[in-house]
Design a protein around this motif. Structure first.
Motif, mmCIF file in Angstrom:
data_model
loop_
_atom_site.group_PDB
_atom_site.id
_atom_site.type_symbol
_atom_site.label_atom_id
_atom_site.label_comp_id
_atom_site.label_asym_id
_atom_site.label_seq_id
_atom_site.Cartn_x
_atom_site.Cartn_y
_atom_site.Cartn_z
ATOM 1 N N GLU A 217 -80.541 -20.456 59.244
ATOM 2 C CA GLU A 217 -79.738 -20.828 57.824
ATOM 3 C C GLU A 217 -78.414 -20.270 58.197
ATOM 4 O OE1 GLU A 217 -83.031 -20.650 54.709
ATOM 5 O OE2 GLU A 217 -83.241 -18.847 55.745
ATOM 6 N N GLU A 218 -77.874 -20.512 59.332
ATOM 7 C CA GLU A 218 -76.452 -19.948 59.654
ATOM 8 C C GLU A 218 -75.295 -21.026 59.284
ATOM 9 O OE1 GLU A 218 -73.546 -18.249 60.366
ATOM 10 O OE2 GLU A 218 -74.940 -16.866 61.155
ATOM 11 N N LYS A 219 -74.327 -20.794 58.556
ATOM 12 C CA LYS A 219 -73.372 -21.622 58.211
ATOM 13 C C LYS A 219 -72.366 -21.956 59.226
ATOM 14 C CE LYS A 219 -70.550 -18.484 55.246
ATOM 15 N NZ LYS A 219 -70.049 -18.188 53.972
ATOM 16 N N PHE A 220 -72.285 -20.840 60.118
ATOM 17 C CA PHE A 220 -71.403 -21.149 61.214
ATOM 18 C C PHE A 220 -72.222 -21.629 62.406
ATOM 19 C CE2 PHE A 220 -69.582 -17.529 58.618
ATOM 20 C CZ PHE A 220 -68.483 -18.262 58.195
ATOM 21 N N ALA A 221 -73.257 -22.344 62.355
ATOM 22 C CA ALA A 221 -73.946 -22.824 63.427
ATOM 23 C C ALA A 221 -73.301 -23.607 64.304
ATOM 24 C CB ALA A 221 -75.109 -23.596 62.986
ATOM 25 N N GLY A 222 -72.448 -24.439 63.960
ATOM 26 C CA GLY A 222 -71.571 -25.509 64.536
ATOM 27 C C GLY A 222 -70.648 -24.691 65.694
ATOM 28 N N ARG A 223 -69.747 -23.747 65.111
ATOM 29 C CA ARG A 223 -69.068 -22.771 66.137
ATOM 30 C C ARG A 223 -69.747 -22.247 67.115
ATOM 31 N NH1 ARG A 223 -64.812 -19.406 61.991
ATOM 32 N NH2 ARG A 223 -64.185 -21.142 60.520
ATOM 33 N N ILE A 224 -70.676 -21.409 66.595
ATOM 34 C CA ILE A 224 -71.581 -20.560 67.374
ATOM 35 C C ILE A 224 -72.486 -21.330 68.539
ATOM 36 C CG2 ILE A 224 -73.910 -19.260 67.637
ATOM 37 C CD1 ILE A 224 -73.229 -18.221 64.778
ATOM 38 N N ALA A 225 -73.004 -22.757 68.196
ATOM 39 C CA ALA A 225 -73.483 -23.589 69.213
ATOM 40 C C ALA A 225 -72.291 -23.834 70.298
ATOM 41 C CB ALA A 225 -74.366 -24.820 68.830
ATOM 42 N N SER A 226 -71.078 -24.252 69.641
ATOM 43 C CA SER A 226 -70.027 -24.772 70.771
ATOM 44 C C SER A 226 -69.716 -23.702 71.497
ATOM 45 C CB SER A 226 -68.598 -25.286 69.835
ATOM 46 O OG SER A 226 -67.750 -25.540 70.862
ATOM 47 N N VAL B 187 -67.608 -15.870 64.547
ATOM 48 C CA VAL B 187 -67.920 -15.645 63.179
ATOM 49 C C VAL B 187 -66.825 -14.708 62.538
ATOM 50 C CG1 VAL B 187 -69.482 -14.823 61.848
ATOM 51 C CG2 VAL B 187 -70.334 -15.837 63.480
ATOM 52 N N PRO B 188 -66.266 -15.334 61.251
ATOM 53 C CA PRO B 188 -65.174 -14.625 60.561
ATOM 54 C C PRO B 188 -65.597 -13.299 60.307
ATOM 55 C CG PRO B 188 -65.402 -16.787 59.598
ATOM 56 C CD PRO B 188 -66.524 -16.635 60.604
ATOM 57 N N ALA B 189 -64.940 -12.382 60.558
ATOM 58 C CA ALA B 189 -64.915 -10.776 60.117
ATOM 59 C C ALA B 189 -65.597 -10.690 58.736
ATOM 60 C CB ALA B 189 -63.883 -9.904 60.520
ATOM 61 N N GLY B 190 -64.663 -11.463 57.734
ATOM 62 C CA GLY B 190 -65.223 -11.468 56.280
ATOM 63 C C GLY B 190 -66.665 -11.891 56.156
ATOM 64 N N ALA B 191 -67.117 -12.757 57.037
ATOM 65 C CA ALA B 191 -68.582 -12.891 56.719
ATOM 66 C C ALA B 191 -69.503 -11.962 57.243
ATOM 67 C CB ALA B 191 -68.719 -14.331 57.504
ATOM 68 N N ALA B 192 -68.998 -11.390 58.097
ATOM 69 C CA ALA B 192 -70.107 -10.132 58.825
ATOM 70 C C ALA B 192 -70.073 -9.151 57.786
ATOM 71 C CB ALA B 192 -69.329 -9.340 59.909
ATOM 72 N N ARG B 193 -68.743 -8.818 56.956
ATOM 73 C CA ARG B 193 -69.066 -7.903 56.087
ATOM 74 C C ARG B 193 -69.950 -8.123 54.865
ATOM 75 N NH1 ARG B 193 -63.457 -7.444 57.230
ATOM 76 N NH2 ARG B 193 -62.900 -8.977 55.349
ATOM 77 N N THR B 194 -70.166 -9.315 54.690
ATOM 78 C CA THR B 194 -71.112 -9.688 53.352
ATOM 79 C C THR B 194 -72.357 -10.134 53.569
ATOM 80 O OG1 THR B 194 -70.170 -11.905 53.194
ATOM 81 C CG2 THR B 194 -68.913 -10.454 51.886
ATOM 82 N N GLY B 195 -72.423 -10.549 55.029
ATOM 83 C CA GLY B 195 -73.672 -11.245 55.366
ATOM 84 C C GLY B 195 -74.424 -10.426 56.372
ATOM 85 N N GLY B 196 -73.809 -9.135 56.704
ATOM 86 C CA GLY B 196 -74.734 -8.665 57.613
ATOM 87 C C GLY B 196 -74.215 -8.772 59.136
ATOM 88 N N HIS B 197 -75.024 -8.274 60.085
ATOM 89 C CA HIS B 197 -74.522 -8.527 61.467
ATOM 90 C C HIS B 197 -74.248 -10.020 61.857
ATOM 91 C CE1 HIS B 197 -74.507 -8.363 65.667
ATOM 92 N NE2 HIS B 197 -74.503 -6.921 65.815
ATOM 93 N N PRO B 198 -73.126 -10.301 62.368
ATOM 94 C CA PRO B 198 -73.078 -11.780 62.763
ATOM 95 C C PRO B 198 -73.973 -12.632 63.465
ATOM 96 C CG PRO B 198 -71.448 -10.429 63.913
ATOM 97 C CD PRO B 198 -72.004 -9.399 63.066
ATOM 98 N N ALA B 199 -74.617 -11.726 64.369
ATOM 99 C CA ALA B 199 -75.757 -12.326 65.256
ATOM 100 C C ALA B 199 -76.956 -12.392 64.617
ATOM 101 C CB ALA B 199 -75.723 -11.564 66.561
#
Length: 336
Positions: A170-179, A204-216
């Motif tokens: 349920e990762e909204k940055f899935a496209g960036r990560i897969a690429s 993964v943007p730093a702001g997303a990590a601050r609100t959504g937990g560890h980027p991985a």
């Protein structure tokens, strides 16, 4: 790196008292009927819930199932004093019907599921489940078989990586990560969790990590689910557990993310509602519900439980009781 503490100190069972209290009426009913109660811990882990059940239910026989051989060994040590009342089996929990058949058990009085990754698997660093330290990129719950997370990230096409990271994580940055994974593996194949975390963190943007937990966090969840086929297995396992119940028997399930909970909810809801066709003038006996819900929606741990065991924070508990003798499959066929 292994944790050498006694198993009882390493593992605090989630919602232990609530799970036991939900199973207790079914166990007591079996005793009152003159039967030896049989309870199944379908996710044995380090045996914390099993130990509590065996202590609370002195007449009960316990079947413990786990796909992790290390878990079977540790639980066996923890439950050694109950060895005459236990069968610990190396299997995946959707194999419950085969396990019971092999043991000569026709039906059971309770089944407990404590889903997701276990404390043992998170704590053993060389298993590769955690993103907080560097380790081999494995993630297999059964290290004796199957593909590893490294196999997945190094061989899956980008479109397939995108699908599982988006669907299972349920990762909204899935496209960036897969690429980024596909680009990075052209240079150096992935062998460690640390390498994968670095690649994910970079996109993964730093702001997303601050609100959504560890980027991985979400990508690791997706890979773990894919490697172990967790959702496919669970889709088979919950109906199998229901089918195994005596009338009055209960299934208690704890899930830790929405994908698991949705599967549990779907199986439970199918049994707690009438299967009569819409507009059917009379509800026949075969259309009546075969399950009764024991929880209103999901139950969550208390603040005290979360303080004692932070890993309990996301737990969602559901429970049902079997109220009809007919098999679930018979009801499903009649409804179709």
């Amino acid at each position: 790196m292994s944790d050498d503490r006694p198993t009882g100190e390493r593992h605090v069972p989630v919602l232990r008292e609530r799970c036991i209290s939900l199973l207790e009426p079914a166990v007591l009913a079996a005793v009152a009927a003159g039967r030896t109660p049989v309870v199944v811990d379908a996710t044995l882990g380090m045996g914390g819930h099993s130990e509590s059940m065996l202590e609370r239910f002195p007449q009960a026989h316990l079947v413990g199932i786990d796909r992790d051989l290390q878990a079977i060994a540790l639980a066996g040590e923890r439950l050694a004093s109950f060895s005459g009342r236990t069968d610990l089996v190396h299997a995946v929990y959707d194999e419950l019907p085969d396990v019971l058949e092999d043991l000569g058990i026709d039906s059971v009085d309770g089944v407990l599921f404590d889903l997701g990754v276990s404390s043992l698997q998170l704590d053993e660093r060389d298993r590769g489940f955690a993103y907080s330290y560097d380790a081999p990129l494995d993630m297999r719950m059964d290290t004796s078989t199957g593909q590893t997370a490294a196999d997945v990230v190094n061989s899956y096409p980008e479109a397939e990586l995108l699908r599982i990271i988006r669907a299972w994580g349920e990762e909204k940055f899935a496209g960036r990560i897969a690429s980024a994974i596909v680009s990075a593996r052209r240079e150096t194949p992935f062998t460690s969790t640390g390498h994968l975390v670095e690649v994910i963190r970079a996109v993964v943007p730093a702001g997303a990590a601050r609100t959504g937990g560890h980027p991985a966090k979400r990508t690791f969840q997706a890979l773990r689910i894919e490697v172990n086929e967790e959702l496919t297995v669970l889709t088979r396992a919950v109906p199998a557990a229901i089918d195994a119940l005596n009338v009055g028997g209960r299934v208690v399930a704890m899930s830790y993310h929405s994908l698991e909970d949705k599967i549990v909810k779907t199986a439970f809801t199918a049994g707690t509602r009438s299967s009569a066709p819409v507009g059917f003038p009379v509800e026949l006996e075969e259309h009546k519900p075969y399950l009764k819900s024991l929880t209103r929606g999901t139950e969550a741990p208390t603040e005290l439980e979360i303080e004692e065991n932070p890993r309990a924070a996301s737990a969602k508990l559901r429970a049902v009781e079997r109220i009809k003798k007919e098999s679930r499959n018979t009801n499903d066929r009649n409804a179709s």
